[in-house]
Design a protein around this motif. Structure first.
Motif, short mmCIF file in Angstrom:
data_model
loop_
_atom_site.label_atom_id
_atom_site.label_comp_id
_atom_site.label_asym_id
_atom_site.label_seq_id
_atom_site.Cartn_x
_atom_site.Cartn_y
_atom_site.Cartn_z
N THR A 92 86.96 -52.93 -25.29
CA THR A 92 86.60 -51.69 -25.99
C THR A 92 85.26 -51.23 -25.44
O THR A 92 84.22 -51.85 -25.73
CB THR A 92 86.49 -51.92 -27.51
OG1 THR A 92 87.71 -52.48 -27.98
CG2 THR A 92 86.22 -50.61 -28.24
N ASP A 138 86.14 -66.86 -16.22
CA ASP A 138 85.17 -66.45 -17.24
C ASP A 138 83.83 -67.02 -16.78
O ASP A 138 83.79 -68.11 -16.19
CB ASP A 138 85.56 -67.04 -18.61
CG ASP A 138 84.78 -66.39 -19.75
OD1 ASP A 138 85.40 -65.73 -20.59
OD2 ASP A 138 83.52 -66.53 -19.79
N MET A 191 89.47 -62.99 -27.78
CA MET A 191 90.72 -62.26 -27.58
C MET A 191 91.40 -62.69 -26.28
O MET A 191 92.59 -63.02 -26.25
CB MET A 191 90.45 -60.75 -27.53
CG MET A 191 89.88 -60.16 -28.78
SD MET A 191 90.99 -60.22 -30.19
CE MET A 191 92.15 -58.92 -29.80
N PRO A 239 83.20 -58.00 -23.17
CA PRO A 239 82.56 -57.48 -24.40
C PRO A 239 82.16 -56.00 -24.35
O PRO A 239 82.58 -55.22 -25.17
CB PRO A 239 81.34 -58.38 -24.58
CG PRO A 239 81.53 -59.57 -23.71
CD PRO A 239 82.45 -59.14 -22.61
N LYS A 262 79.30 -52.17 -33.01
CA LYS A 262 79.44 -51.86 -31.58
C LYS A 262 80.39 -50.67 -31.38
O LYS A 262 80.07 -49.72 -30.66
CB LYS A 262 79.99 -53.09 -30.85
CG LYS A 262 80.19 -52.89 -29.38
CD LYS A 262 81.13 -53.92 -28.76
CE LYS A 262 82.19 -53.22 -27.97
NZ LYS A 262 83.18 -54.05 -27.35
P1 NAD Z 1 84.08 -62.40 -26.70
O1 NAD Z 1 82.63 -62.14 -26.65
O2 NAD Z 1 84.62 -63.47 -27.60
O3 NAD Z 1 84.62 -62.73 -25.21
C1 NAD Z 1 84.19 -62.09 -24.06
C2 NAD Z 1 84.27 -63.08 -22.91
O4 NAD Z 1 83.89 -62.41 -21.71
C3 NAD Z 1 83.34 -64.28 -23.06
O5 NAD Z 1 84.08 -65.48 -22.91
C4 NAD Z 1 82.32 -64.09 -21.93
O6 NAD Z 1 81.85 -65.32 -21.39
C5 NAD Z 1 83.14 -63.32 -20.92
N1 NAD Z 1 82.36 -62.55 -19.95
C6 NAD Z 1 81.29 -61.75 -20.15
N2 NAD Z 1 80.91 -61.18 -18.99
C7 NAD Z 1 81.74 -61.63 -18.03
C8 NAD Z 1 81.87 -61.39 -16.63
N3 NAD Z 1 81.04 -60.57 -15.97
N4 NAD Z 1 82.87 -62.02 -15.96
C9 NAD Z 1 83.72 -62.86 -16.62
N5 NAD Z 1 83.66 -63.11 -17.93
C10 NAD Z 1 82.68 -62.51 -18.64
O7 NAD Z 1 84.75 -60.99 -27.03
P2 NAD Z 1 86.20 -60.74 -27.68
O8 NAD Z 1 86.11 -60.84 -29.16
O9 NAD Z 1 87.20 -61.54 -26.95
O10 NAD Z 1 86.39 -59.19 -27.37
C11 NAD Z 1 86.69 -58.72 -26.07
C12 NAD Z 1 86.84 -57.21 -26.14
O11 NAD Z 1 87.91 -56.89 -27.04
C13 NAD Z 1 85.59 -56.49 -26.69
O12 NAD Z 1 85.39 -55.29 -25.99
C14 NAD Z 1 85.94 -56.25 -28.16
O13 NAD Z 1 85.28 -55.13 -28.70
C15 NAD Z 1 87.44 -56.04 -28.08
N6 NAD Z 1 88.16 -56.34 -29.32
C16 NAD Z 1 87.84 -57.47 -30.01
C17 NAD Z 1 88.53 -57.74 -31.21
C18 NAD Z 1 88.21 -58.98 -32.02
O14 NAD Z 1 88.68 -59.07 -33.17
N7 NAD Z 1 87.49 -59.96 -31.49
C19 NAD Z 1 89.53 -56.87 -31.66
C20 NAD Z 1 89.84 -55.73 -30.90
C21 NAD Z 1 89.14 -55.48 -29.72
#
Ligand code: NAD
Length: 337
Positions: A136, A61, A39, A105, A286
């Motif tokens: 989220t 990241d 995202m 995440p 989740k």
């Molecule tokens: P993802 O796992 O693809 O990405 C998360 C990123 O955060 C990763 O690149 C990871 O390396 C990075 N990260 C983790 N810890 C970190 C830290 N301490 N400092 C810096 N970077 C760090 O997750 P996503 O799919 O992008 O989702 C992100 C959020 O959005 C989640 O909470 C998810 O529930 C929510 N969300 C996702 C979707 C979807 O369809 N993917 C839809 C709505 C909401």
């Protein structure tokens, strides 16, 4: 036009007004974007491309490859936009930022990123540094982080989103905003660079409460739709006929109408492409767990939640369902494909 005169377009002046600064003394806005996963990567790209070259975005990241790739794409893009810099840590990204956006995440990632980025303290500035968390997570964890930010002199809002990776890429996300009224006009134009709708749900934490209540309902509706469709097909009904009845009747819901779990009923639904893409079963699991934690804290009974959690967990154990759209519950139930 005289040399050095800034030509202000109608859009430019509108944006400037929304940003809350004078169009005659254009100032640099510093942004930080932390968490460039599925995202965040797309959201940061949309944000950067819609900012002015006078603005700056610092990216971080823990997966440095993701940040480097995004910085490269931004710098070589024809879309222009804000200047881009890579940061070495969350604290390095946020150290001079007016606005920091996080998209991480789970609650523990949000807590650790904020603990780190607040550790050097926040610089004193005319208006407090703004932190927007789009992750989220559960509302209690979000409120804890908000308190840390406030102690450091900043302001923190929650803005979880819906629309998935497709919406993040197209810039059509819907944000559920939890923020005091006084911050809405500052936050909204920023979110509208990454999405199309901002729903102000109430005070800080309220965006997450709304998001989790909605996703709880979705978790249940999805299983119920898969069961009802499976039932009808086993009774000999044509799935398209059954979906047609449900969708003009009282059982109608998003899983029956848009994300129908039976392959072929809705051509654009993940079920029609082997349940690939869409909203992963892991993310549904989740969000359901987060809703259960928040419900327990509020003393709200969720009779169906434990069973739904078992269904998603068991489905994810199966090779044929793992990593697929959550409508794959129909396959888990043994539905005819
Ligand atoms: P993802 O796992 O693809 O990405 C998360 C990123 O955060 C990763 O690149 C990871 O390396 C990075 N990260 C983790 N810890 C970190 C830290 N301490 N400092 C810096 N970077 C760090 O997750 P996503 O799919 O992008 O989702 C992100 C959020 O959005 C989640 O909470 C998810 O529930 C929510 N969300 C996702 C979707 C979807 O369809 N993917 C839809 C709505 C909401």
């Amino acid at each position: 036009m005289m040399k050095g005169t800034i030509r202000i377009t109608r859009l430019g002046s509108k944006l400037a007004a929304r940003r809350g600064f004078s169009t005659t003394s254009r100032q640099l806005d510093n942004y930080a974007f932390i968490g460039l996963g599925q995202m965040g990567f797309q959201m940061a790209r949309n944000l950067q491309s819609k900012l002015s070259p006078n603005d700056r975005v610092r990216l971080f990241d823990i997966n440095t490859a993701a940040a480097e790739q995004l910085a490269h794409e931004m710098k070589t893009s024809q879309a222009g936009g804000a200047a881009v810099e890579l940061a070495k840590s969350a604290a390095d990204a946020a150290k001079e930022s007016d606005v920091t956006i996080t998209c991480l995440p789970e609650p523990q990632h949000v807590r650790s990123a904020y603990t780190e980025l607040l550790s050097p303290g926040l610089p004193a500035r005319p208006r407090p540094s703004l932190f927007i968390d789009c992750s989220t997570i559960d509302p209690s964890s979000s409120r804890e982080v908000a308190a840390l930010v406030e102690q450091a002199g900043g302001v923190f809002v929650d803005a979880p989103m819906s629309g998935g990776v497709v919406g993040a890429t197209a810039g059509t996300l819907t944000f559920m905003l939890g923020a005091p009224d006084s911050l809405v006009s500052r936050v909204e134009p920023i979110l509208l660079r990454m999405g199309r709708r901002v729903l102000h749900c109430g005070a800080q934490g309220a965006g997450l409460s709304a998001k989790l209540a909605n996703n709880y309902l979705l978790a249940i509706n999805n299983i119920a739709t898969a069961e009802a469709m499976n039932l009808g097909v086993k009774w000999g009904l044509d799935p398209k006929v059954l979906a047609g009845v449900i969708n003009v009747s009282t059982g109608k819901c998003w899983p029956s109408e848009v994300n129908n779990p039976v392959p072929g009923v809705v051509e654009t639904a993940p079920a029609s492409r082997d349940y690939k893409g869409g909203f992963g079963i892991g993310l549904m699991k989740k969000d359901l767990k987060l809703a259960m934690i928040a419900a327990q804290e509020a003393g709200a009974r969720l009779e169906l939640a434990p069973k739904a959690k078992d269904v998603y967990e068991d489905a994810e154990e199966e090779e044929q369902c793992r990593g697929r759209d959550f409508s794959v519950v129909y396959r888990y139930l043994g539905g005819q494909e």
